[in-house]
Design an enzyme around this catalytic site. Structure first.
Site, PDB file in Angstrom:
ATOM      1  N   HIS A  78       1.091  -1.184   0.074  1.00 50.55           N
ATOM      2  CA  HIS A  78       0.036   0.098  -0.134  1.00 50.55           C
ATOM      3  C   HIS A  78       0.751   1.265   0.069  1.00 50.55           C
ATOM      4  O   HIS A  78       0.830   2.218  -0.724  1.00 50.55           O
ATOM      5  CB  HIS A  78      -0.937   0.000   1.008  1.00 50.55           C
ATOM      6  N   ASP A 107       7.148  22.569 -25.115  1.00 50.54           N
ATOM      7  CA  ASP A 107       6.998  21.278 -24.715  1.00 50.54           C
ATOM      8  C   ASP A 107       8.156  21.034 -23.425  1.00 50.54           C
ATOM      9  O   ASP A 107       8.495  22.287 -23.262  1.00 50.54           O
ATOM     10  CB  ASP A 107       7.242  20.432 -25.769  1.00 50.54           C
ATOM     11  N   TRP A 143       7.526  -0.725   4.108  1.00 49.07           N
ATOM     12  CA  TRP A 143       8.049   0.026   2.704  1.00 49.07           C
ATOM     13  C   TRP A 143       9.397   0.548   3.126  1.00 49.07           C
ATOM     14  O   TRP A 143      10.189   0.771   1.982  1.00 49.07           O
ATOM     15  CB  TRP A 143       6.966   1.071   2.260  1.00 49.07           C
ATOM     16  N   SER A 170      13.288   6.575 -13.322  1.00 46.70           N
ATOM     17  CA  SER A 170      12.225   7.228 -13.763  1.00 46.70           C
ATOM     18  C   SER A 170      12.096   8.571 -13.114  1.00 46.70           C
ATOM     19  O   SER A 170      11.837   9.759 -13.735  1.00 46.70           O
ATOM     20  CB  SER A 170      10.774   6.654 -13.590  1.00 46.70           C
ATOM     21  N   SER A 171      12.183   8.659 -12.034  1.00 48.55           N
ATOM     22  CA  SER A 171      11.845  10.101 -10.974  1.00 48.55           C
ATOM     23  C   SER A 171      13.302  10.937 -11.372  1.00 48.55           C
ATOM     24  O   SER A 171      13.029  11.940 -11.639  1.00 48.55           O
ATOM     25  CB  SER A 171      12.011   9.591  -9.553  1.00 48.55           C
ATOM     26  N   HIS A 254      13.336  11.420   4.172  1.00 50.38           N
ATOM     27  CA  HIS A 254      12.933  12.365   4.673  1.00 50.38           C
ATOM     28  C   HIS A 254      12.786  13.701   3.741  1.00 50.38           C
ATOM     29  O   HIS A 254      11.677  14.296   3.354  1.00 50.38           O
ATOM     30  CB  HIS A 254      13.482  13.189   5.845  1.00 50.38           C
ATOM     31  N   GLU A 256      12.135  12.795   0.730  1.00 42.13           N
ATOM     32  CA  GLU A 256      11.071  12.173  -0.188  1.00 42.13           C
ATOM     33  C   GLU A 256       9.698  12.849   0.448  1.00 42.13           C
ATOM     34  O   GLU A 256       8.704  12.952  -0.438  1.00 42.13           O
ATOM     35  CB  GLU A 256      11.139  10.730  -0.072  1.00 42.13           C
ATOM     36  N   TYR A 258       9.203  15.607   1.546  1.00 41.74           N
ATOM     37  CA  TYR A 258       8.740  17.197   0.815  1.00 41.74           C
ATOM     38  C   TYR A 258       8.848  16.985  -0.920  1.00 41.74           C
ATOM     39  O   TYR A 258       8.028  17.846  -1.359  1.00 41.74           O
ATOM     40  CB  TYR A 258       9.745  18.004   1.094  1.00 41.74           C
ATOM     41  N   SER A 269      -1.320  27.188  -3.792  1.00 44.74           N
ATOM     42  CA  SER A 269      -0.954  28.634  -3.652  1.00 44.74           C
ATOM     43  C   SER A 269      -1.468  29.112  -5.172  1.00 44.74           C
ATOM     44  O   SER A 269      -1.348  30.418  -5.408  1.00 44.74           O
ATOM     45  CB  SER A 269       0.572  29.012  -3.752  1.00 44.74           C
ATOM     46  N   HIS A 303      15.100  11.950  12.824  1.00 48.65           N
ATOM     47  CA  HIS A 303      13.987  12.011  13.654  1.00 48.65           C
ATOM     48  C   HIS A 303      12.818  10.748  13.409  1.00 48.65           C
ATOM     49  O   HIS A 303      12.025  10.629  13.987  1.00 48.65           O
ATOM     50  CB  HIS A 303      13.255  13.361  13.616  1.00 48.65           C
ATOM     51  N   HIS A 304      13.296  10.120  12.336  1.00 54.01           N
ATOM     52  CA  HIS A 304      12.511   8.759  12.158  1.00 54.01           C
ATOM     53  C   HIS A 304      12.935   7.575  12.925  1.00 54.01           C
ATOM     54  O   HIS A 304      12.428   6.438  12.879  1.00 54.01           O
ATOM     55  CB  HIS A 304      12.414   8.482  10.561  1.00 54.01           C
ATOM     56  N   THR A 329       7.341  26.252   7.297  1.00 51.84           N
ATOM     57  CA  THR A 329       5.823  26.005   6.964  1.00 51.84           C
ATOM     58  C   THR A 329       4.654  26.902   7.590  1.00 51.84           C
ATOM     59  O   THR A 329       3.661  27.141   6.939  1.00 51.84           O
ATOM     60  CB  THR A 329       5.619  24.546   7.409  1.00 51.84           C
ATOM     61  N   LYS A 332       3.956  29.722   5.286  1.00 48.64           N
ATOM     62  CA  LYS A 332       3.054  29.217   4.178  1.00 48.64           C
ATOM     63  C   LYS A 332       1.785  29.416   4.569  1.00 48.64           C
ATOM     64  O   LYS A 332       0.904  29.927   3.927  1.00 48.64           O
ATOM     65  CB  LYS A 332       3.644  27.856   3.603  1.00 48.64           C
ATOM     66  N   ARG A 451       1.354   0.123  14.876  1.00 45.76           N
ATOM     67  CA  ARG A 451       1.356   0.029  13.382  1.00 45.76           C
ATOM     68  C   ARG A 451       1.807  -1.288  13.144  1.00 45.76           C
ATOM     69  O   ARG A 451       2.659  -1.829  13.766  1.00 45.76           O
ATOM     70  CB  ARG A 451       1.941   1.357  12.959  1.00 45.76           C
TER      71      ARG A 451
END
Lengths: 533, 295
Positions: A78, A107, A143, A170-171, A254, A256, A258, A269, A303-304, A329, A332, A451
């Site tokens: 998932h 293009d 994951w 790809s990314s 991390h 990722e 963002y 925005s 922090h993870h 943040t 924003k 979890r």
């Protein structure tokens, strides 16, 4: 070089192969953008079906439908499908469609590379999804692929690793293309500080991708050699360290986060000023805040992993940098609210999703602050509180912005207005159910429910049942989204070029739907108002 | 034909639909499937891998052939050139980050995991509970557990073959620049000679590295399986060696094109892209020489 010659060339190029060949060989940013978006929608439903399995199993305590190994492979898949298959390709799809139109280009800068970045994805996900049917089942270690657990994966293991490599390629190709497009293809007069914020946030995202995805590729390569070639990177017995994987993984992981959310900031925005009929408050502070967030995202990774037994100095450093992200943040969120302040707002579906984004994403941000504080994270780590947190930022954050953006630009893409009534129904069904789904998970986590577990103690039963009911309604509500899109593609009221009263920017100067190649010659500089207006 | 090309009048270049990207995807997909099957000991694996590789090589000829053809027929304007430059530059940056993961693993092992296993600082208990007889050292000849890991007698010293390899790569960086000067001056002889020397030096580097690997495996007992030292050593130098091999092949293609008369003093992005790549490989080697072999 005469107008006529140019026109002739233009006509000529609009001929493209028909049938499947057109889609396999296309170099057109709109074709590729549409394929990205359709692919992402399919993945959204595949990942969603997996979420339904998870919520069905957790409806009641005890094991009801699936065995624990399959349950764990569902949570793992998932996440992989939603992150790499749904949200990231959707952003690239939006970028493909919108960036050339927003900056006045015909293009993308590297159209063949663009085709390649897209077509990798269906093949990469064939590799990944096929693992569910392999001996030993799909990857079930989460994951994040932490060793040593992930090294126990069965035949699926090398397929998982290669799928990650493939998606990464790809990314990176997509990110390189976007950087080259924005820096090299802007129309004369489109200066950097006139760029729409969606373009800005995407450039910053592209830098994050190029800097972080190769690190993930390195990390999973070391997993592969640890499993098959006897290396000891993540084995303490050989002098390595399983925790080292976590450091390398989250150095990617991390940024990722963002990568998933920055383009959402850009879309919101664009939408809020349109429906508030007021220029965006604090354009340049939005740009600098995005850049600050991107920079900070590289120095917060541990922090993870506050609970792995890091030295105290590490715990403190990563706590301070993490809470520091609240500052840009906050800038924003303040700017979005200030844009709406004393404005003449109307509440069409895109605006509803954008406002819900501001409120619900902020809730996710606050729970993130709680998680960022080291001593309390020891309590929350690996509980449903974390699950609630990142679903608030990713579902009511990233996915809500995707839906807002879809409703916002669908009339531009198709030339038809969508069904506003159905859109609003979709919004309210989703927003009520998503809160029923995720809000109780905060309580479950604070009460200690871990979890990634298929069964739980009976004291968690009530909130899990509520959460599952919310989940089923949220899942079903998304079918409305498909109905709206299909109806809009097939027909509907004719959309004007500007579509929305308050819409400003180059994409709204083109017809709806726009021509096959957006701007064959650069637009006149005086038509460029810029994000600041 | 492409809707090109009134380059100097501000029109844009957009290439025609192309079958090469999808061919590339299918080739790589086939290679991944073949590779994964091989790792799972499925007998068809190597064959699938080989088929994918052949298709991949075919694709390289086709795709690069198409781009070279377009370039030589003068379709690319200044803007396309800049897009290619940005593309190559950021691709090289992504490679730098790829190496960064492996360098990170090396630093982490040397600074943290090995000393911690040896009980350094607050990690006394780690040593006491796991492998009390273990003493931290670098190079790590004796991993904490002998079970499953090969011991080795010696490491490869910095001042033997690695030193000469450093000289070879640094010289090759000079020869490729000398070739570039030749190209800019319109001196084709200097271009071809410089490139040929660079290709030869690249090939010599790879050959010496392969010899050294044979020595490590057969005489020193230093293998991928020699604990964290062997893992970081072979991952870093192997990944670098792979890049040198790729770079040498790319240089050989540029040499072939130079002999055929491609490139002009002003218009030779492909040459520059390969030269950038070569310098990048060179710089990575300096890092390897310092942190893997020397310190």
């Amino acid at each position: 070089m005469s107008q006529a010659a140019a026109h002739h060339e233009h006509e000529h190029h609009d001929h493209h192969p028909s049938g499947i060949t057109r889609w396999l060989t296309t170099t057109n940013h709109k074709d590729i953008g549409s394929m990205y978006l359709i692919f992402s929608l399919i993945m959204f439903f595949i990942g969603g079906a997996m979420a339904m399995v998870i919520r069905a199993e957790l409806f009641q305590p005890g094991l009801q439908f699936v065995d624990p190994q399959f349950f764990n492979s569902m949570t793992t898949m998932h996440a992989l499908v939603m992150i790499f298959g749904a949200v990231m390709p959707a952003w690239t799809g939006f970028a493909n469609w919108m960036i050339p139109m927003m900056i006045g280009a015909p293009d993308m800068a590297l159209p063949r590379l663009n085709n390649w970045s897209f077509w990798i994805l269906p093949f990469a996900f064939t590799l990944l999804l096929s693992t569910v049917f392999m001996p030993g089942g799909g990857p079930a270690g989460g994951w994040t692929m932490y060793p040593p657990l992930v090294l126990q994966t069965g035949a699926a293991f090398p397929f998982l690793i290669f799928a990650v490599h493939f998606m990464g390629a790809s990314s990176i190709a997509g990110a390189i293309n976007i950087i080259a497009t924005v820096f090299n293809m802007r129309a004369p007069g489109m200066t950097l500080m006139k760029l729409p914020l969606f373009v800005w946030t995407w450039i910053i995202t592209a830098f994050l991708l190029i800097a972080s995805i190769p690190v993930l590729a390195g990390a999973v390569t070391m997993l592969l050699t640890d499993k098959f070639f006897g290396t000891a990177f993540f084995s303490a017995a050989g002098g390595g360290d399983p925790v080292m994987f976590q450091h390398i993984f989250w150095f990617f992981g991390h940024p990722e986060v963002y990568i998933l959310i920055l383009p959402a900031f850009g879309i919101v925005s664009a939408i809020i000023p349109t429906f508030a009929r007021k220029p965006l408050f604090g354009y340049s502070s939005m740009v600098y805040a995005s850049a600050a967030i991107a920079f900070l995202s590289f120095i917060v990774w541990a922090h993870h992993m506050f609970t792995v037994g890091m030295p105290l100095a590490g715990e403190l450093f990563f706590m301070y940098t993490t809470v520091l992200i609240a500052v840009p943040t906050g800038v924003k969120v303040f700017n979005w609210v200030a844009t709406m302040w004393q404005s003449s707002m109307t509440f069409e579906t895109p605006m509803l999703f954008a406002i819900a984004f501001v409120i619900l994403f902020t809730i996710g941000g606050f729970s993130g602050l709680m998680l960022g504080v080291t001593p309390v994270d020891f309590q929350y780590h690996d509980t449903y509180f974390v699950v609630a947190h990142f679903h608030y930022v990713l579902v009511t954050g990233a996915v809500y912005a995707l839906m807002a953006g879809t409703y916002f630009w669908l009339p531009k893409w198709t030339g038809h207005m969508y069904d506003e009534g159905l859109g609003k129904l979709h919004f309210w069904m989703s927003t009520i159910s998503v809160n029923v789904l995720f809000f109780p998970q905060h309580f479950l986590g604070l009460a200690g429910m871990p979890r990634r577990i298929p069964d739980y103690s009976v004291q968690f039963a009530d909130f899990n049942m509520i959460s599952s009911l919310g989940g089923f309604v949220f899942g079903l509500s998304q079918l409305l989204f498909v109905v709206v899109i299909v109806k809009c593609v097939k027909g509907g009221a004719k959309a004007t070029d500007q579509v929305w009263d308050g819409a400003h920017g180059l994409e709204w100067t083109l017809p709806s739907p726009p021509p096959y190649h957006s701007f064959n010659t650069p637009p006149a500089p005086e038509t460029i108002e810029g994000g600041m207006r | 034909m492409s809707s090109a090309a009134h380059a100097d009048h501000g029109a844009y270049y957009v290439p025609d639909p192309s079958r090469w990207p999808i061919t590339a995807t299918i080739a790589i997909f086939t290679m991944f499937v073949g590779g994964a099957l091989s790792l799972n000991h499925v007998s068809a694996g190597p064959m699938v891998l080989g088929a994918g590789f052949l298709l991949f090589v075919y694709m390289l000829f086709g795709w690069f052939g198409a781009v070279i053809g377009e370039s030589e027929s003068g379709k690319y304007n200044e803007q396309v050139d800049v897009s290619f430059r940005m593309g190559m530059g950021w691709f090289i940056f992504s490679e730098v980050m790829f190496f960064a993961a492996f360098f990170g693993a090396l630093y982490y092992a040397r600074m943290y995991s090995v000393p911690w296993l040896g009980g350094e600082g607050a990690k006394v208990a780690t040593n006491q509970f796991l492998w009390p007889q273990f003493t931290a050292a670098w190079p790590l000849f004796n991993p904490p557990s002998n079970y499953g890991f090969e011991q080795f007698k010696e490491t490869i010293g910095a001042w033997g073959v690695p030193f000469w390899n450093t000289c070879i790569l640094l010289t090759s960086g000079g020869t490729v620049t000398w070739a570039h000067w030749g190209l800019q001056k319109g001196n084709r002889g200097q271009l071809i000679l410089g490139l040929a020397a660079t290709v030869a030096l690249g090939a010599l580097f790879v050959f010496m590295q392969a010899e050294e690997y044979g020595h490590a495996y057969h005489e020193l007992g230093l293998t991928l399986n020699s604990g964290i030292y062997g893992a970081t050593f072979f991952m870093l130098t192997g990944f670098h060696g792979f890049h040198v091999t790729m770079g040498t092949i790319m240089l050989a293609v540029i040499l072939g094109r130079s002999i055929k008369g491609h490139f002009t003093p002003k218009h030779h992005f492909a040459f520059e892209a390969v030269a950038w790549y070569w310098h990048f490989v060179d710089v990575v080697w300096i890092g390897l020489f310092i942190f893997v072999y020397w310190l």
